[in-house]
Structures are given as C-alpha cells and as structure tokens.
Design a protein around this motif. Sequence first.
Motif, short mmCIF file in Angstrom:
data_model
loop_
_atom_site.label_atom_id
_atom_site.label_comp_id
_atom_site.label_asym_id
_atom_site.label_seq_id
_atom_site.Cartn_x
_atom_site.Cartn_y
_atom_site.Cartn_z
N SER A 5 1.52 27.55 -22.71
CA SER A 5 2.77 26.79 -22.77
C SER A 5 3.96 27.74 -22.87
O SER A 5 3.80 28.93 -23.18
N ALA A 6 5.14 27.18 -22.65
CA ALA A 6 6.37 27.96 -22.83
C ALA A 6 6.48 28.42 -24.28
O ALA A 6 6.90 29.56 -24.55
N ALA A 7 6.10 27.57 -25.21
CA ALA A 7 6.17 27.93 -26.62
C ALA A 7 5.28 29.13 -26.93
O ALA A 7 5.68 30.04 -27.66
N ALA A 8 4.09 29.17 -26.33
CA ALA A 8 3.18 30.30 -26.55
C ALA A 8 3.77 31.59 -25.98
O ALA A 8 3.70 32.65 -26.62
N LEU A 9 4.35 31.50 -24.79
CA LEU A 9 4.97 32.67 -24.17
C LEU A 9 6.14 33.18 -25.01
O LEU A 9 6.24 34.37 -25.32
N LYS A 10 7.02 32.26 -25.41
CA LYS A 10 8.19 32.64 -26.20
C LYS A 10 7.78 33.22 -27.55
O LYS A 10 8.41 34.16 -28.05
N LYS A 11 6.72 32.69 -28.14
CA LYS A 11 6.23 33.20 -29.42
C LYS A 11 5.74 34.64 -29.26
O LYS A 11 6.02 35.49 -30.11
N GLN A 12 5.02 34.91 -28.18
CA GLN A 12 4.54 36.27 -27.93
C GLN A 12 5.71 37.22 -27.71
O GLN A 12 5.72 38.33 -28.23
N ILE A 13 6.70 36.79 -26.93
CA ILE A 13 7.87 37.64 -26.68
C ILE A 13 8.58 37.94 -27.99
O ILE A 13 8.91 39.10 -28.27
N LYS A 14 8.77 36.92 -28.79
CA LYS A 14 9.44 37.11 -30.08
C LYS A 14 8.64 38.05 -30.99
O LYS A 14 9.20 38.94 -31.62
N GLY A 15 7.34 37.85 -31.03
CA GLY A 15 6.50 38.66 -31.90
C GLY A 15 6.40 40.12 -31.47
O GLY A 15 6.19 41.00 -32.30
N LEU A 16 6.56 40.36 -30.17
CA LEU A 16 6.40 41.72 -29.65
C LEU A 16 7.73 42.39 -29.27
O LEU A 16 7.73 43.50 -28.76
N ARG A 17 8.84 41.74 -29.54
CA ARG A 17 10.13 42.23 -29.05
C ARG A 17 10.49 43.64 -29.50
O ARG A 17 11.21 44.34 -28.82
N ARG A 18 9.99 44.08 -30.64
CA ARG A 18 10.31 45.42 -31.11
C ARG A 18 9.33 46.48 -30.62
O ARG A 18 9.57 47.67 -30.78
N ASP A 19 8.24 46.05 -30.02
CA ASP A 19 7.22 46.96 -29.50
C ASP A 19 7.19 46.78 -27.98
O ASP A 19 6.41 46.00 -27.44
N THR A 20 8.04 47.54 -27.28
CA THR A 20 8.19 47.34 -25.84
C THR A 20 6.90 47.64 -25.08
O THR A 20 6.62 47.00 -24.08
#
Length: 126
Positions: A5-20
Amino acid sequence: EAPASAAALKKQIKGLRRDTKALYEYLDTVPGECLGRLLVGGLEEEELMPMVRALDEHGVEGDAGHAFEVVRGVSGVPRAGITVRMLDGKDASRLEKLLLKLHPAKVPGAKYTAEEWDTVRRALMA
C-alpha cells in the motif's frame, strides 16, 4: 516487489530517510512503474526528497536505469509537479541535477530515450 500500500511505502521512506543507502536498496526492490498507482493520493516533500537523495547518492552509480524508472514513476504521481514547485531552491536544484545525471547520453547502455527522459523532466520541473 511492490509494497502492499501507499502507507507501507511511505512508512518505509520515513523510516529510512536518514540512511540513504538503505533507502536506495529498498527503492531498488520497488518497480518504478508501480509508484504512480501506489501514490495516487499524492507525494509530499517529506517523501520525495529522501528518495531524491538516495537516488542521487547511490542510484546513478548503482543502477541508473532503475533510478530513472523510480523518477519516472514519481513523475506519474498526481500533483508531483506541484510538490516539486513547492521545494526550496536547494532541493529543486538537487532534483534537477539528478535528472541531468540520468540523461541517457550520460548513462551507458540506457534503455530509455532522450524523449522519454524529457517527458519525465517536463512532468516534474515544468
């Protein structure tokens, strides 16, 4: 494999945003063509810029073809152009530089054309 889902994708992006690097590795598993369908509700700056940073820092040298497919997928997200126009100068410049690095003339063996690249650039930077 596409996120559920979009929510799953956005959650992953948010969780990994500091680790490019980790975010790039995650994006490398996401088919670019699914982004427009998944993110039909739109994409915010907080989601776009971590993706741009990850692709800029790791995608161009890693798999530029897939990096382009991710950017192409983002260009198909409703109102993505509006989100880009709302970026500050530094972030907009980074996106523009990423697009220039992904031009097929600069990517050996690119499987996309200059016309396809230009369509993506116009969708995002118009």
